[in-house]
Enzyme design. Structure first.
Site, PDB file in Angstrom:
ATOM      1  N   CYS A 131       0.832  -1.207   0.000  1.00  0.00           N
ATOM      2  CA  CYS A 131       0.000   0.000   0.000  1.00  0.00           C
ATOM      3  C   CYS A 131       0.863   1.253   0.000  1.00  0.00           C
ATOM      4  CB  CYS A 131      -0.938  -0.013   1.208  1.00  0.00           C
ATOM      5  SG  CYS A 131      -2.043   1.398   1.239  1.00  0.00           S
ATOM      6  N   CYS A 165      -0.613   4.235   1.840  1.00  0.00           N
ATOM      7  CA  CYS A 165      -0.497   4.196   3.307  1.00  0.00           C
ATOM      8  C   CYS A 165       0.938   4.473   3.749  1.00  0.00           C
ATOM      9  CB  CYS A 165      -0.864   2.816   3.865  1.00  0.00           C
ATOM     10  SG  CYS A 165      -2.207   1.960   3.068  1.00  0.00           S
ATOM     11  N   ASP A 166       1.889   3.812   3.124  1.00  0.00           N
ATOM     12  CA  ASP A 166       3.247   3.788   3.664  1.00  0.00           C
ATOM     13  C   ASP A 166       4.241   4.694   2.936  1.00  0.00           C
ATOM     14  OD1 ASP A 166       2.382   1.954   5.510  1.00  0.00           O
ATOM     15  OD2 ASP A 166       2.917   0.221   4.302  1.00  0.00           O
TER      16      ASP A 166
END
Ligand code: NAP
Length: 302
Positions: free
Chosen positions: A132, A135-136
């Site tokens: 992801c 997200c990261d």
């Protein structure tokens, strides 16, 4: 005992549906699965969920929604569903030897990122290996990262990562991308994105955290090591719907075919989150569709 609603799945979609139906006094039963929490369990810090300006670890986020739903009466079974009868009245959901009857069902079993399948990759998920980028990605400011894949997701992930990382290397197994032309051309014109054609990741290097990858040339078989700080696997997602084959209408990739986002072809069976969403796939959009499915359950049971 006849349940009002059984919710299958415990990512942000299922948990938000649980919260909403619990607040309606519907006493929802959630089959949360052994791997409680869905894909958020695999993410480190979620920085784009509204109301958490400092970010929140993915596992904490799902646990908070679970606690919130529980406070209003949602009940949880932390086991995997083993079968479903979608044609009966009532519907039936099986968990091991036990059978639960319900007037309605919300399916929120999500999708799972496809992984390369290397032991070293699996060991380092959450320690530099991620599926992801949204997200990261921001955790890799001024670092060097690699993205595996040649589709739209790999292009979008690389473009997103290029805003933070010093260098992004796309590793693709062929000499052509399958991604849309527009995304390809954006990638090609971004100076800190490099491409390694005809290459696969053979090994992820690192004991505690990712330190590099070993790459194999798919044409001549030569091996090469490069140092990176993060590896993003973007080779597609698969919806968790194998238990629904022959029971609900699925598309050719296994996603549930819906009408108006949350309705299936069976009245009383609703859908929320990534199990029907191949486009947005965000925690916040999954949570929103959980709320919508819950509101439709309320209307259905009235
Ligand atoms: P995808 O289109 O299926 O692409 C997956 C990529 O990963 C392909 O390039 C494939 O290589 C590669 N791949 C698959 N398995 C691999 C393996 N084991 N090892 C190495 N490489 C592997 O998946 P996606 O990019 O996630 O896109 C899914 C769908 O969502 C598509 O329809 C896409 O258009 C859509 N999408 C749209 C947008 C947008 O419109 N903005 C954004 C994201 C996704 P090969 O090419 O060699 O098969």
């Amino acid at each position: 005992m006849m349940e009002n609603v059984i919710i299958v799945g415990s990512g942000p979609a299922g948990l938000t549906a649980a919260l909403y139906t619990a607040r309606e006094g519907l006493n929802p039963l959630v089959i949360s699965g052994m791997a409680f929490g869905g894909q958020l369990q695999l993410t480190t810090v979620v920085e784009n969920f509204p109301a958490f300006p400092d970010g929140i670890p993915g596992p904490d986020l799902v646990m908070r929604i679970r606690n919130q739903a529980q406070k209003f009466g949602a009940r949880f079974i932390d086991e995997d569903l083993t079968g479903i009868e979608a044609d009966g009245d009532p519907f039936k959901v099986m968990v091991n030897e036990k059978e639960y009857e319900s007037r309605s069902i919300i399916i929120a079993t999500g999708a799972s990122a496809k992984w390369l399948g290397l032991d070293s990759e699996q060991r380092l998920i959450g320690r530099g290996v991620s599926s992801c980028a949204t997200c990261d990605g921001p955790l890799y400011r001024n670092k060097k990262v690699a993205v595996v894949g040649g589709g739209d997701t790999a292009m979008e992930d690389s473009l997103f990562l290029s805003k933070f990382a010093r260098e992004v290397i796309i590793i693709h197994r062929r000499d052509k991308f399958r991604a849309s032309k527009i995304l390809q051309s954006r990638v090609m014109s971004t100076s800190n994105i490099k491409i390694r054609w005809n290459s696969i990741v053979d090994e992820v290097i690192g004991s505690e955290f990712v330190k590099g990858i070993r790459i194999k040339d798919t044409v001549n078989g030569t091996l090469d090591e490069i140092q990176i700080d993060g590896l993003f696997v973007a080779i597609g997602h698969a919806p968790n719907t194998s238990f629904l084959k022959g029971k609900l209408k699925l598309d050719e990739k296994g996603y549930i075919i819906t009408r108006d986002e949350v309705f299936t072809d069976i009245p009383g069976i609703f859908v929320a989150g990534d199990v029907a969403d191949k486009r947005y796939r965000q925690a916040i959009t999954a949570a929103a569709s959980g709320a919508k499915a819950a509101l439709e359950v309320r209307a259905f049971l009235m």
